[in-house]
Write an enzyme that holds these catalytic residues in place. Structure first.
Site, PDB file in Angstrom:
ATOM      1  N   PRO A   2       0.833  -1.199   0.000  1.00  0.00           N
ATOM      2  CA  PRO A   2       0.000   0.000   0.000  1.00  0.00           C
ATOM      3  C   PRO A   2       0.873   1.257   0.000  1.00  0.00           C
ATOM      4  O   PRO A   2       1.804   1.372   0.800  1.00  0.00           O
ATOM      5  CB  PRO A   2      -0.796  -0.130   1.302  1.00  0.00           C
ATOM      6  CG  PRO A   2      -0.788  -1.585   1.616  1.00  0.00           C
ATOM      7  CD  PRO A   2       0.541  -2.082   1.133  1.00  0.00           C
ATOM      8  N   GLU A   3       0.588   2.161  -0.929  1.00  0.00           N
ATOM      9  CA  GLU A   3       1.316   3.424  -0.992  1.00  0.00           C
ATOM     10  C   GLU A   3       0.474   4.492  -0.296  1.00  0.00           C
ATOM     11  O   GLU A   3      -0.557   4.184   0.305  1.00  0.00           O
ATOM     12  CB  GLU A   3       1.639   3.752  -2.454  1.00  0.00           C
ATOM     13  CG  GLU A   3       2.468   2.639  -3.109  1.00  0.00           C
ATOM     14  CD  GLU A   3       2.784   2.861  -4.584  1.00  0.00           C
ATOM     15  OE1 GLU A   3       2.855   4.024  -5.015  1.00  0.00           O
ATOM     16  OE2 GLU A   3       2.953   1.862  -5.308  1.00  0.00           O
ATOM     17  N   LYS A  58       3.348   6.391   4.710  1.00  0.00           N
ATOM     18  CA  LYS A  58       2.669   5.089   4.683  1.00  0.00           C
ATOM     19  C   LYS A  58       2.374   4.555   6.088  1.00  0.00           C
ATOM     20  O   LYS A  58       2.027   3.386   6.248  1.00  0.00           O
ATOM     21  CB  LYS A  58       3.525   4.085   3.914  1.00  0.00           C
ATOM     22  CG  LYS A  58       3.848   4.514   2.486  1.00  0.00           C
ATOM     23  CD  LYS A  58       4.772   3.512   1.803  1.00  0.00           C
ATOM     24  CE  LYS A  58       5.224   4.013   0.445  1.00  0.00           C
ATOM     25  NZ  LYS A  58       6.135   3.050  -0.227  1.00  0.00           N
ATOM     26  N   HIS A  92      -4.841 -15.686   8.980  1.00  0.00           N
ATOM     27  CA  HIS A  92      -3.897 -14.581   8.809  1.00  0.00           C
ATOM     28  C   HIS A  92      -4.202 -13.393   9.725  1.00  0.00           C
ATOM     29  O   HIS A  92      -3.595 -12.334   9.576  1.00  0.00           O
ATOM     30  CB  HIS A  92      -3.865 -14.131   7.350  1.00  0.00           C
ATOM     31  CG  HIS A  92      -3.441 -15.208   6.402  1.00  0.00           C
ATOM     32  ND1 HIS A  92      -2.217 -15.835   6.502  1.00  0.00           N
ATOM     33  CD2 HIS A  92      -4.084 -15.777   5.346  1.00  0.00           C
ATOM     34  CE1 HIS A  92      -2.113 -16.741   5.538  1.00  0.00           C
ATOM     35  NE2 HIS A  92      -3.225 -16.732   4.830  1.00  0.00           N
ATOM     36  N   ARG A 111       1.573 -11.902   4.704  1.00  0.00           N
ATOM     37  CA  ARG A 111       3.036 -11.984   4.679  1.00  0.00           C
ATOM     38  C   ARG A 111       3.676 -11.808   6.055  1.00  0.00           C
ATOM     39  O   ARG A 111       4.869 -12.069   6.224  1.00  0.00           O
ATOM     40  CB  ARG A 111       3.598 -10.928   3.712  1.00  0.00           C
ATOM     41  CG  ARG A 111       3.049 -11.002   2.291  1.00  0.00           C
ATOM     42  CD  ARG A 111       3.626 -12.140   1.479  1.00  0.00           C
ATOM     43  NE  ARG A 111       5.014 -11.882   1.129  1.00  0.00           N
ATOM     44  CZ  ARG A 111       5.393 -11.177   0.056  1.00  0.00           C
ATOM     45  NH1 ARG A 111       4.481 -10.644  -0.754  1.00  0.00           N
ATOM     46  NH2 ARG A 111       6.667 -11.000  -0.209  1.00  0.00           N
ATOM     47  N   LYS A 154      21.470  14.587  -6.599  1.00  0.00           N
ATOM     48  CA  LYS A 154      21.367  13.132  -6.720  1.00  0.00           C
ATOM     49  C   LYS A 154      21.904  12.641  -8.061  1.00  0.00           C
ATOM     50  O   LYS A 154      21.294  12.892  -9.104  1.00  0.00           O
ATOM     51  CB  LYS A 154      19.907  12.696  -6.553  1.00  0.00           C
ATOM     52  CG  LYS A 154      19.255  13.148  -5.256  1.00  0.00           C
ATOM     53  CD  LYS A 154      19.849  12.438  -4.054  1.00  0.00           C
ATOM     54  CE  LYS A 154      19.278  12.953  -2.737  1.00  0.00           C
ATOM     55  NZ  LYS A 154      17.849  12.705  -2.580  1.00  0.00           N
ATOM     56  N   ARG A 263      13.193  -3.751  -8.793  1.00  0.00           N
ATOM     57  CA  ARG A 263      11.773  -3.401  -8.917  1.00  0.00           C
ATOM     58  C   ARG A 263      11.346  -3.448 -10.375  1.00  0.00           C
ATOM     59  O   ARG A 263      11.973  -2.832 -11.238  1.00  0.00           O
ATOM     60  CB  ARG A 263      11.508  -1.997  -8.354  1.00  0.00           C
ATOM     61  CG  ARG A 263      12.003  -1.772  -6.938  1.00  0.00           C
ATOM     62  CD  ARG A 263      11.308  -2.666  -5.934  1.00  0.00           C
ATOM     63  NE  ARG A 263       9.890  -2.392  -5.850  1.00  0.00           N
ATOM     64  CZ  ARG A 263       9.346  -1.451  -5.082  1.00  0.00           C
ATOM     65  NH1 ARG A 263      10.121  -0.679  -4.325  1.00  0.00           N
ATOM     66  NH2 ARG A 263       8.039  -1.279  -5.040  1.00  0.00           N
TER      67      ARG A 263
END
Length: 276
Positions: A2-3, A58, A92, A111, A154, A263
Site C-alpha cells: 500500500p502506498e 505510509k 492470517h 506476509r 542526486k 523493482r
C-alpha cells in the site's frame, strides 16, 4: 505494498468504524507484529479510548487517550477489519483489539511483514522509519523548488530517487511508474541531469496523481482492500503500470519492462526520454 493513497484510504474508512471505542483487551496471536515490548503493549492498551487516526506517509497513527499512539505500518499486505469478538479467526489474523462493546478490530497480514509499536503521542518523528522521511506530496514542504534543488544533488537514476522515502514520502512502484510516464522521463535518467523544466512537470504530476488516487480510494492491483473490505478505483486509470506489452496511449509504441534495483519498471522506450 500500500502506498500513500491506499494508507490514506484505510485511515478514512477505519476512523468512523473505531473512533470513540474503548479497548477492553488485546490479543497477540503473532507477537512479532508488535515491534515494541509485548507486555507493555498488552498492559497499557486496555481502558484506552480511540480518539482519532492520523497518517504520515505510509504509516497509520492511531491516537489513544492518555497521550498514547499506535504506529502501524501495513508493509506488503497488512489490512484492518472490524468484526466481533466471537467471530471465527482467519488464519492470517495476527492482532486483535477487543472493544468494550464486544466488537473487535483485527489486523490481518498474509506476509506477516507489517509492524506496530506503542509510543507517546508527539514522538512519532523519532520512530525509526519515520524520522528520516521526506515531505509528502501536496504539502508546502514539497515545493517545486524543493524537488528541483533535491534532484540536483542526486547522481542516481530517477526511479530510485523517487522511491527513496527521504526525497519524497509515500510514493511506491505504481505511482512512480505512472508519474515518470506522465512526465516523459525515462526511469533510468540520472536525477541531476534532468532539466529543471522537466522536474517542474514531474512535481506537478506527482501532486496531481497522488491527489486523484486518494480521491479514487487507492489502487487495487493485488490484495489491497480498505477497512470496509472494498477495492480501490484508481487501477482503472493506470496508463503504464501493469500494461507491459501493450501500446503506449500517447505514441503507440509498445511498453517495455525492466528491473530497476530489483523493482519491476514499465515504461515507453519511445516517448520517455533518458537524461544522462
Amino acid at each position: 505494498m500500500p502506498e500513500m493513497p491506499e494508507v490514506e484510504t484505510v485511515r478514512r474508512t477505519l476512523l468512523p468504524l473505531i473512533k470513540g471505542k474503548t479497548i477492553e483487551k488485546v490479543v497477540l496471536w503473532y507477537p512479532t507484529i508488535v515491534a515494541t515490548d509485548h507486555d507493555e503493549f498488552l498492559k497499557e492498551l486496555p481502558g484506552k479510548k480511540i480518539i482519532g487516526i492520523d497518517r504520515y506517509a505510509k504509516y497509520l497513527l492511531i491516537r489513544l487517550s492518555d497521550n498514547l499512539t499506535i504506529v502501524s505500518h501495513l508493509r506488503m499486505e497488512g489490512k484492518y477489519h472490524l468484526t466481533t469478538e466471537d467471530a471465527p479467526k482467519d488464519k492470517h489474523d495476527h492482532v486483535e483489539f477487543v472493544f468494550t462493546d464486544k466488537t473487535a478490530l483485527r489486523y490481518n497480514d498474509v506476509r506477516k511483514f507489517g509492524r506496530m509499536q506503542l509510543i507517546i503521542t508527539g514522538t512519532e518523528r523519532q520512530v525509526t522509519g519515520i524520522k528520516k522521511l521526506g515531505p509528502e506530496p501536496n504539502t508546502s514542504e514539497f515545493s517545486q523548488q524543493y524537488l528541483i534543488d533535491n534532484l540536483k544533488k542526486k547522481h542516481k537514476n530517477i526511479k530510485n530517487v523517487l522511491l527513496d522515502q527521504t526525497t519524497v514520502a509515500g510514493l511506491g512502484n505504481i505511482y512512480v511508474d505512472e508519474t515518470l510516464w506522465q512526465s516523459k522521463i525515462h526511469p533510468l535518467s540520472i536525477a541531476n541531469k534532468i532539466p529543471a523544466k522537466k522536474v517542474a512537470g514531474l512535481w506537478e504530476n506527482i501532486n496531481q496523481t497522488i491527489a486523484l488516487a486518494i480521491e479514487k480510494r487507492g489502487t487495487t492491483v493485488h490484495s489491497y482492500l480498505d477497512a470496509n473490505g472494498e477495492v480501490g478505483g484508481y487501477q482503472e486509470m493506470l496508463q503504464v503500470y501493469g500494461h507491459v506489452g501493450e501500446e503506449c496511449p500517447r505514441c503507440g509504441n509498445i511498453f517495455e519492462k525492466i528491473k530497476v534495483s530489483g523493482r519491476g519498471t514499465t515504461f515507453c522506450p519511445h516517448c520517455q526520454v533518458i537524461y544522462k
